[in-house]
Design an enzyme around this catalytic site. Structure first.
Site, PDB file in Angstrom:
ATOM      1  N   ASN A   1       0.621  -1.275  -0.082  1.00 40.25           N
ATOM      2  CA  ASN A   1       0.252   0.018   0.053  1.00 40.25           C
ATOM      3  C   ASN A   1       0.889   0.765   0.197  1.00 40.25           C
ATOM      4  OD1 ASN A   1      -1.819   2.162   0.788  1.00 40.25           O
ATOM      5  ND2 ASN A   1      -1.914   1.354   2.984  1.00 40.25           N
TER       6      ASN A   1
ATOM      7  N   LYS B   1       0.311   4.511  -0.261  1.00 36.33           N
ATOM      8  CA  LYS B   1      -0.243   5.570   0.251  1.00 36.33           C
ATOM      9  C   LYS B   1      -0.649   6.405  -0.520  1.00 36.33           C
ATOM     10  CE  LYS B   1      -0.485   3.561   4.802  1.00 36.33           C
ATOM     11  NZ  LYS B   1      -0.187   3.240   6.929  1.00 36.33           N
TER      12      LYS B   1
ATOM     13  N   HIS C   1      -9.836   0.438   5.509  1.00 31.89           N
ATOM     14  CA  HIS C   1      -8.056   0.633   6.113  1.00 31.89           C
ATOM     15  C   HIS C   1      -8.201   1.589   7.347  1.00 31.89           C
ATOM     16  CE1 HIS C   1      -3.761   2.235   6.694  1.00 31.89           C
ATOM     17  NE2 HIS C   1      -3.156   1.071   5.989  1.00 31.89           N
TER      18      HIS C   1
ATOM     19  N   GLU D   1      -6.958   4.656   8.355  1.00 33.84           N
ATOM     20  CA  GLU D   1      -6.970   5.975   8.534  1.00 33.84           C
ATOM     21  C   GLU D   1      -7.746   6.209   7.189  1.00 33.84           C
ATOM     22  OE1 GLU D   1      -1.235   5.300   7.832  1.00 33.84           O
ATOM     23  OE2 GLU D   1      -3.176   5.640   5.696  1.00 33.84           O
TER      24      GLU D   1
ATOM     25  N   GLU E   1      -4.968  -5.329  10.681  1.00 35.55           N
ATOM     26  CA  GLU E   1      -4.050  -4.172  11.261  1.00 35.55           C
ATOM     27  C   GLU E   1      -3.454  -3.298  12.031  1.00 35.55           C
ATOM     28  OE1 GLU E   1      -4.081  -1.002   8.324  1.00 35.55           O
ATOM     29  OE2 GLU E   1      -6.578  -0.698   8.612  1.00 35.55           O
TER      30      GLU E   1
ATOM     31  N   GLY F   1       3.180   2.228  10.932  1.00 31.97           N
ATOM     32  CA  GLY F   1       4.458   3.252  10.806  1.00 31.97           C
ATOM     33  C   GLY F   1       4.674   3.528  12.564  1.00 31.97           C
TER      34      GLY F   1
ATOM     35  N   SER G   1       3.791  -2.439  10.391  1.00 30.74           N
ATOM     36  CA  SER G   1       4.963  -2.355  10.993  1.00 30.74           C
ATOM     37  C   SER G   1       6.288  -3.563   9.796  1.00 30.74           C
ATOM     38  CB  SER G   1       6.087  -2.145  12.226  1.00 30.74           C
ATOM     39  OG  SER G   1       5.322  -0.751  12.506  1.00 30.74           O
TER      40      SER G   1
END
Length: 249
Positions: free
Chosen positions: A10, A12, A94, A96, A164, A170, A208
């Site tokens: 991904n 992003k 996702h 985010e 996730e 991250g 990660s």
């Protein structure tokens, strides 16, 4: 037979046309990978990446889609348009998107239904925040997300689930192997009865993932691959994850 493993990247909101050179390097290094390779770049890169990927063992996907096929939805992109541009997958729900755009489980389910209708494979993301993990709510949160985010007729042919943990994305932090195994086993159990082939529906881990820890993660039961963020931007890094997945069988 176990489902074919999937290494999904991904990008992003990263990358440009010059970044396609990373794809060329990746494909040259893994001309016949022992797993499925997927990159989901920003929407403007889907068509040129898909055109380049036709000669290689690489598939391309989108990072989101609208639930409607067309209409007055400025700035959005439909599943049909993604498919027309060359996408075969789309990431949905996702963390985010859920956090930044307030997407609900119902929103994700509607988008996934549109993706299925367009012939796309939906990668539906689930996961808990750090506060939810600390409160012991991980499994209940993920159970609700599974129940609410999967449309009817979801199966191994049109759906992938990505776990996730939000607190590991991250940050360089990863759950313990035991925590990953617990959640992936729970998800597999939640899918049993909802789909006719839960044992074949691929479960990815995302949070990660990098070459240094990939082999250990892929050895965990019910982990069928990875949804990779930053490490998918460079051919060498993503290639290391692909190699670890190939070795895991």
């Amino acid at each position: 037979m176990a489902p074919r493993k999937l290494a999904a990247g991904n990008w992003k909101m990263n990358g440009d046309l010059a970044s396609l050179s990373e794809i060329d390097q990746l494909c040259k290094a893994h001309p016949d990978p022992g797993c499925d390779m997927l990159i989901c770049p920003p929407a403007l890169l889907i068509h040129p990446m898909a055109a380049s990927a036709q000669a290689h063992a690489l598939t391309v996907g989108g990072q989101d889609c609208h639930a409607k096929e067309s209409g007055a939805h400025t700035g959005d992109i439909s599943a049909v348009q993604l498919r027309d541009a060359g996408a075969e997958y789309v990431i949905l729900g996702h963390s985010e998107r859920r956090a930044d755009h307030g997407e609900t489980n119902a929103d994700v389910a509607a988008k996934a239904a549109a993706a299925h209708q367009a012939g796309l494979i939906a990668i539906i993301c689930v996961g808990e925040t750090e506060a939810q993990r600390d409160a012991g709510e991980t499994l209940s949160v993920i159970g609700e997300q599974i129940a609410g985010s999967l449309p009817e007729r979801s199966d191994s042919a049109n759906t992938v689930i990505a776990y996730e943990p939000v607190w590991a994305i991250g940050t360089g932090r990863t759950p313990t192997n035991e925590q990953i195994a617990e959640v992936h086993g729970f998800i597999r159990g939640q899918l049993d009865g909802r789909t006719g082939d839960a044992v074949n529906l691929r479960l990815l881990y995302g949070g990660s993932v990098k070459p240094a820890n990939a082999a250990e993660i892929f050895a965990i039961p019910n982990v069928d691959g990875a949804l990779v963020g930053g490490a998918s931007l460079k051919a060498a890094d993503f290639g290391g994850i692909v190699a670890a997945l190939e070795a895991a069988g």
